[in-house]
Write a protein that holds these residues in place. Structure first.
Motif, PDB file in Angstrom:
ATOM      1  N   ASN A 130      -0.476   3.621  -5.974  1.00 30.58           N
ATOM      2  CA  ASN A 130       0.984   3.571  -6.066  1.00 30.58           C
ATOM      3  C   ASN A 130       1.688   4.436  -5.029  1.00 30.58           C
ATOM      4  O   ASN A 130       2.914   4.371  -4.898  1.00 30.58           O
ATOM      5  CB  ASN A 130       1.433   3.974  -7.471  1.00 30.58           C
TER       6      ASN A 130
ATOM      7  N   ALA B  15      13.240  -1.240  -0.541  1.00 29.24           N
ATOM      8  CA  ALA B  15      12.819  -1.035  -1.931  1.00 29.24           C
ATOM      9  C   ALA B  15      13.953  -0.677  -2.880  1.00 29.24           C
ATOM     10  O   ALA B  15      13.846  -0.926  -4.089  1.00 29.24           O
ATOM     11  CB  ALA B  15      11.734   0.041  -1.987  1.00 29.24           C
TER      12      ALA B  15
ATOM     13  N   CYS C  79      14.927  -3.450  -5.199  1.00 29.86           N
ATOM     14  CA  CYS C  79      13.985  -3.979  -6.193  1.00 29.86           C
ATOM     15  C   CYS C  79      14.528  -3.759  -7.600  1.00 29.86           C
ATOM     16  O   CYS C  79      15.250  -2.788  -7.859  1.00 29.86           O
ATOM     17  CB  CYS C  79      12.621  -3.301  -6.063  1.00 29.86           C
ATOM     18  N   ASN C  80      14.161  -4.640  -8.519  1.00 32.60           N
ATOM     19  CA  ASN C  80      14.611  -4.508  -9.909  1.00 32.60           C
ATOM     20  C   ASN C  80      14.047  -3.268 -10.581  1.00 32.60           C
ATOM     21  O   ASN C  80      14.672  -2.712 -11.494  1.00 32.60           O
ATOM     22  CB  ASN C  80      14.203  -5.749 -10.717  1.00 32.60           C
ATOM     23  N   PHE C  81      12.851  -2.839 -10.147  1.00 28.28           N
ATOM     24  CA  PHE C  81      12.207  -1.693 -10.776  1.00 28.28           C
ATOM     25  C   PHE C  81      12.073  -0.563  -9.757  1.00 28.28           C
ATOM     26  O   PHE C  81      11.618  -0.791  -8.637  1.00 28.28           O
ATOM     27  CB  PHE C  81      10.817  -2.077 -11.307  1.00 28.28           C
TER      28      PHE C  81
ATOM     29  N   CYS D 281       8.584  -0.047  -8.391  1.00 29.39           N
ATOM     30  CA  CYS D 281       7.983  -1.312  -7.956  1.00 29.39           C
ATOM     31  C   CYS D 281       6.871  -1.056  -6.934  1.00 29.39           C
ATOM     32  O   CYS D 281       7.051  -0.314  -5.964  1.00 29.39           O
ATOM     33  CB  CYS D 281       9.056  -2.197  -7.337  1.00 29.39           C
ATOM     34  N   SER D 282       5.730  -1.659  -7.175  1.00 32.84           N
ATOM     35  CA  SER D 282       4.609  -1.518  -6.233  1.00 32.84           C
ATOM     36  C   SER D 282       4.622  -2.614  -5.174  1.00 32.84           C
ATOM     37  O   SER D 282       3.793  -2.612  -4.266  1.00 32.84           O
ATOM     38  CB  SER D 282       3.281  -1.566  -6.997  1.00 32.84           C
ATOM     39  N   HIS D 283       5.556  -3.573  -5.327  1.00 38.74           N
ATOM     40  CA  HIS D 283       5.698  -4.689  -4.391  1.00 38.74           C
ATOM     41  C   HIS D 283       4.476  -5.596  -4.421  1.00 38.74           C
ATOM     42  O   HIS D 283       4.080  -6.182  -3.408  1.00 38.74           O
ATOM     43  CB  HIS D 283       5.963  -4.199  -2.965  1.00 38.74           C
TER      44      HIS D 283
ATOM     45  N   GLU E 207       5.581  -7.470  -9.440  1.00 40.10           N
ATOM     46  CA  GLU E 207       6.808  -7.281 -10.212  1.00 40.10           C
ATOM     47  C   GLU E 207       7.855  -8.353  -9.884  1.00 40.10           C
ATOM     48  O   GLU E 207       8.007  -8.741  -8.718  1.00 40.10           O
ATOM     49  CB  GLU E 207       7.403  -5.893  -9.936  1.00 40.10           C
TER      50      GLU E 207
ATOM     51  N   CYS F 131      11.323  -8.337  -6.858  1.00 38.47           N
ATOM     52  CA  CYS F 131      10.889  -7.394  -5.804  1.00 38.47           C
ATOM     53  C   CYS F 131      11.564  -7.765  -4.484  1.00 38.47           C
ATOM     54  O   CYS F 131      11.355  -8.863  -3.948  1.00 38.47           O
ATOM     55  CB  CYS F 131       9.374  -7.421  -5.656  1.00 38.47           C
TER      56      CYS F 131
END
Length: 289
Positions: free
Chosen positions: A225, A238, A241-243, A246-248, A251, A254
């Motif tokens: 991560n 990034a 991103c919604n989170f 996010c690890s891309h 998710e 993204c």
């Protein structure tokens, strides 16, 4: 009372260390615990006790960083050399860049042997690295010195990358040396490694480290991560991103994956990111990460 002198390890031959103190070079052996550990690298700053014919290394001073591929300490800039031949291993290039950034080393990509590649071929490779400084060189065209010299001044610079990409040829051109260079294996289109050791040369107000070529690099001490933080083009996107974490990878929502689909982030570089992420995840699952 012993008199200690500070120097830098410029070459290691078996268990014999060449240490430069001021203008003089000394042959030295490590003593005590250092001898047992063998934890001394080219580029290390050390304290020695001078004697003839061999001095002793008594202490390794704190390092600013340490690279394991290539094996060298206290580096400021890594010039990652690639060429049309042998075929560029961009996964290896990406790993070297990540390793450098983790350790505070500035990575610079050098596309060498430009005389045998078209500008379109060069641009296709370098287009993956818009967040990196890139230079183009050719020792045959004697077009390699000026830009590299700018990096060397006041810095410790090491060459890194596959065998036979021309690292030693660049060094020969820069320093007017005649070091043995690698050959290409026509059968497998890979380089033969002729540099068998790591050595430091002083020039242009800095230091250049000649290194062995290598084909594998494992980022074994890195968490999956954390990988995303070493891609500038991901960081710039990034925040959409919604989170937040996010690890891309998988998710929904993204922004990085969307940018890849839109052609705003190089798809090949992103694909290699997925490969490295999976390698790190596998190491972690096996208890090695």
């Amino acid at each position: 009372m012993k008199e200690f002198h500070t120097g830098i390890v410029t070459r290691i031959i078996s268990n014999l260390y060449i240490v430069k103190c001021g203008e003089h070079y000394y042959k030295a052996f490590p003593r005590g615990k250092l001898k047992l550990d063998g934890d001394i690298y080219v580029g290390d700053h050390v304290e020695i006790t001078k004697s003839f014919p061999y001095s002793s290394i008594d202490k390794v001073l704190p390092r600013s960083n340490l690279l394991m591929r290539p094996y060298v300490a206290n580096v400021d800039i890594a010039i990652i050399v690639i060429a049309k031949e042998p075929n560029p291993d961009l996964l290896l290039v990406d790993k070297i860049i990540i390793d450098c950034r983790r350790k505070g080393i500035k990575p610079v990509i050098c596309y060498n042997k430009s005389d045998i590649a078209t500008r379109a071929e060069i641009d296709e490779i370098l287009s993956s690295y818009t967040d990196n400084e890139c230079i183009i060189t050719s020792t045959k065209a004697h077009d390699c010195c000026d830009e590299i010299i700018q990096y060397i001044r006041g810095s410790v610079v090491c060459f890194a990358g596959q065998s036979a990409v021309g690292k030693t040829s660049i060094l020969n051109t820069l320093l007017k040396l005649n070091l043995k260079t690698g050959e290409m294996s026509a059968r497998i289109n890979q380089g033969k490694n002729t540099t068998r050791h790591v050595e430091i040369f002083e020039a242009y107000g800095g230091m250049i480290v000649d290194t062995c070529g290598f084909s594998k690099l494992t980022l074994s001490d890195m968490q999956p991560n954390d990988l995303k933080y070493y891609y500038d083009e991901f960081i710039l996107t990034a925040n959409k991103c919604n989170f937040s974490a996010c690890s891309h990878i998988t998710e929904p929502g993204c922004a990085v994956k969307k940018a890849v689909e839109m052609g705003e982030i190089d798809k090949n570089r992103y694909s290699r990111y997925l490969t490295i992420y999976e390698e790190l995840s596998e190491l972690k699952r096996n208890g090695n990460g």
